[in-house]
Design an enzyme around this catalytic site. Structure first.
Site, PDB file in Angstrom:
ATOM      1  N   GLU A 154       9.750  16.395  14.480  1.00 44.07           N
ATOM      2  CA  GLU A 154      10.228  16.288  13.100  1.00 44.07           C
ATOM      3  C   GLU A 154       9.732  17.504  12.325  1.00 44.07           C
ATOM      4  O   GLU A 154       8.513  17.705  12.213  1.00 44.07           O
ATOM      5  CB  GLU A 154       9.611  15.028  12.458  1.00 44.07           C
ATOM      6  N   LYS A 199       0.849  -1.194   0.000  1.00 45.64           N
ATOM      7  CA  LYS A 199       0.000   0.000   0.000  1.00 45.64           C
ATOM      8  C   LYS A 199       0.878   1.236   0.000  1.00 45.64           C
ATOM      9  O   LYS A 199       1.525   1.551   0.986  1.00 45.64           O
ATOM     10  CB  LYS A 199      -0.911   0.051   1.235  1.00 45.64           C
ATOM     11  N   GLU A 234      10.245   1.129  10.044  1.00 45.53           N
ATOM     12  CA  GLU A 234      11.138   2.260   9.756  1.00 45.53           C
ATOM     13  C   GLU A 234      10.333   3.508  10.054  1.00 45.53           C
ATOM     14  O   GLU A 234       9.446   3.881   9.285  1.00 45.53           O
ATOM     15  CB  GLU A 234      11.576   2.230   8.280  1.00 45.53           C
TER      16      GLU A 234
END
Ligand code: NAD
Length: 487
Positions: free
Chosen positions: A392, A186, A262
């Site tokens: 982030e 996906k 990840e």
């Protein structure tokens, strides 16, 4: 400027991309469709079949049906098919580059570099496919013999983000297929076209239909949950944010799935007193501005020793002011952010830092185009607890904090849930001594780039579980078994 240097390669025209997208026929699966937007223009570039749990279940069923035959192929045959896929990616490199530019918005140079990086995973795993290895030997007491062997995990569910639509797909598909797994994938709904293009090239290379099954769709949770519950799916390999990763790990626990994660990063970029400042600035341009800062390995916070801070900041600032921002076709160094939401997020992080006393020291000229552009910036005097350095950023903003005491530096560097990448510039011994004490899966030492198909990419702490690339990457798709033999 390394990766950001203009390549002089002519970019494919909009018409070429349109023709390539038509050839992919992304809406072919029928049913509903969703729109894919070019973030540099905010215009729709394609409509893609909107896969749901129904298509996800069918894809898992197909992958399961194809698994025994694929796993039984000689490893050399699987390797040759991967090799051929690489050749086809390089044959179509310019079209793939244009496709990435169109759906992701990144610069032409970044997109072209991504295609080559992605193709390299097919080469690396074509080579690894034939090295499944094993072991044989006597038990310590001598009464038995042990054979250690590996087998593919089974059907692997792969879930990828939008920021490297080719590389993140290749980094999973190549080792999975090399190991003998079949896959369901996906891609992110923002960038489904590149994954569809890679699937088509795999088929052209001769990988049998049903070995790689792409399901794009807006209902990410519906598609992925279907796979996690499917009795034939034995593996989840996910790349994306730590938040979604946590959710998927919880779900994967129900069937004790083999998982590789990840996840997000918050990479520190450390410049020590012994650093070659010019080299550190070169490295910073790559670590921060490659992909417009939208990389999990992007330098997120710069810790610059006070003795070199003025020079580093001024030199970096001059380079940032010279960056051009705009659509890929214009040859700009930096493209747009992926979405309006991403643009609002970066804007908000910078505003919060400025309100807390930080200073917007340097900025490139704004883009003139319509898209979700954020002009690259250098922000100094950032408080150590600012969200700009704790979260982030995922945008082209270099946030600079100065330091003098190495112990305080390390405390700041490691005070995060993340542990993906880090960068250290300094005399080699200084840099290594620091690197060993940084909680990160990867440290670039006097280098602003850590990605390499031959190296084990991955994070510690909440940046992930497992590795992609290198030998380690294929092991994520293999089960180790042993046979014990009465002697
Ligand atoms: P994201 O987590 O929002 O999405 C990643 C993928 O998960 C997409 O395909 C998305 O559709 C899907 N998804 C989202 N919600 C889901 C749910 N509830 N259930 C199942 N699937 C779901 O991340 P993103 O915004 O696409 O990518 C950016 C993030 O990815 C950043 O945090 C970045 O650091 C990380 N990233 C990590 C690496 C790495 O190798 N560690 C590489 C690239 C990006």
């Amino acid at each position: 400027m390394g990766d950001l240097e203009r390549t002089g390669v002519t970019t494919a025209s909009t018409d070429d991309v349109t023709a390539y997208i038509e050839m992919l026929n992304p809406a072919a699966a029928g049913g509903g469709v969703f729109a894919v937007e070019n973030p540099a223009t905010t215009k729709t570039i394609a409509h893609v079949a909107d896969g749901t749990a129904v298509e996800a279940a069918a894809a898992a069923h197909t992958a399961a049906a194809r698994f025994p035959a694929w796993a039984a192929l000689p490893p050399r045959t699987r390797g040759e098919l991967l090799s051929r896929t690489r050749e086809l990616m390089l044959r179509d490199a310019e079209q793939l580059t244009a496709l990435i530019c169109a759906e992701n918005g990144k610069s032409h140079a970044d997109a072209r570099a991504e295609v080559e990086y992605a193709a390299e995973f097919f080469r690396w795993y074509a080579e690894e496919a034939v090295r499944s290895g094993g072991d044989y030997g006597p038990s310590p007491a001598g009464g038995t013999r042990t054979i250690v062997t590996h087998k593919p995990v089974g059907v692997a569910a792969l879930v990828t983000p939008w920021n490297f639509p080719a590389a993140m797909a290749a980094r999973k598909i190549a080792p999975a297929l090399a190991a003998g797994c079949t896959v369901v994938l996906k891609p992110a709904a923002e960038t489904p076209l590149t994954a569809l293009a890679i699937a088509r090239l795999l088929e052209e290379a001769g990988v049998p239909a049903g070995v790689v099954n792409v399901v794009a769709g807006l209902d990410a949770a519906g598609i992925v949950t279907t796979w996690l519950r499917h009795p034939d799916v034995r593996k989840l390999s996910f790349t994306g944010s730590t938040g979604v990763g946590r959710t998927l790990l919880r779900q994967a626990a129900d069937r004790v799935l083999n998982t590789s994660m990840e996840l997000g990063g918050n990479a520190p970029f450390i410049v020590t007193a012994t650093a070659d400042v010019a080299a550190a600035v070169d490295g910073a341009m790559i670590a921060k501005f490659r992909n417009g800062g939208q990389a999990c390995t992007a330098a997120n916070r710069f810790y610059v020793h006070e003795s070199v801070a003025e020079q580093f900041t001024a030199d970096l600032g001059a380079r940032v002011e010279a960056l051009t921002v705009g659509p890929a076709q214009s040859g700009a160094d930096v493209g747009p952010l992926i979405s309006k939401r991403a643009l609002a997020g970066v804007t908000d992080l910078v505003e919060q830092a400025l309100a807390a006393g930080a200073r917007l020291a340097y900025r490139s000229r704004p883009a003139t185009a319509e898209g979700y552009f954020y002009s690259p910036a250098v922000v100094t005097d950032v408080p150590a607890d600012s969200p700009l350095v704790r979260e982030e950023i995922f945008g082209p903003v270099a946030a600079i904090v100065t330091w003098s005491d190495p112990e305080q530096l390390l405390a700041m560097v490691n005070d995060t849930e993340y542990g993906l990448a880090a960068y250290v510039y300094g005399e080699l011994g200084d840099a290594l001594r620091l690197a060993e004490r940084i909680d990160a899966g990867m440290v670039g030492i006097n280098r602003g780039l850590v990605s390499d198909p031959a190296a084990p990419f991955g994070g510690v702490k909440q940046s992930g579980i497992g590795r992609e690339g290198a030998r380690a990457g294929i092991e994520e798709y293999l089960e180790t078994r042993y046979f014990t033999i009465a002697w």
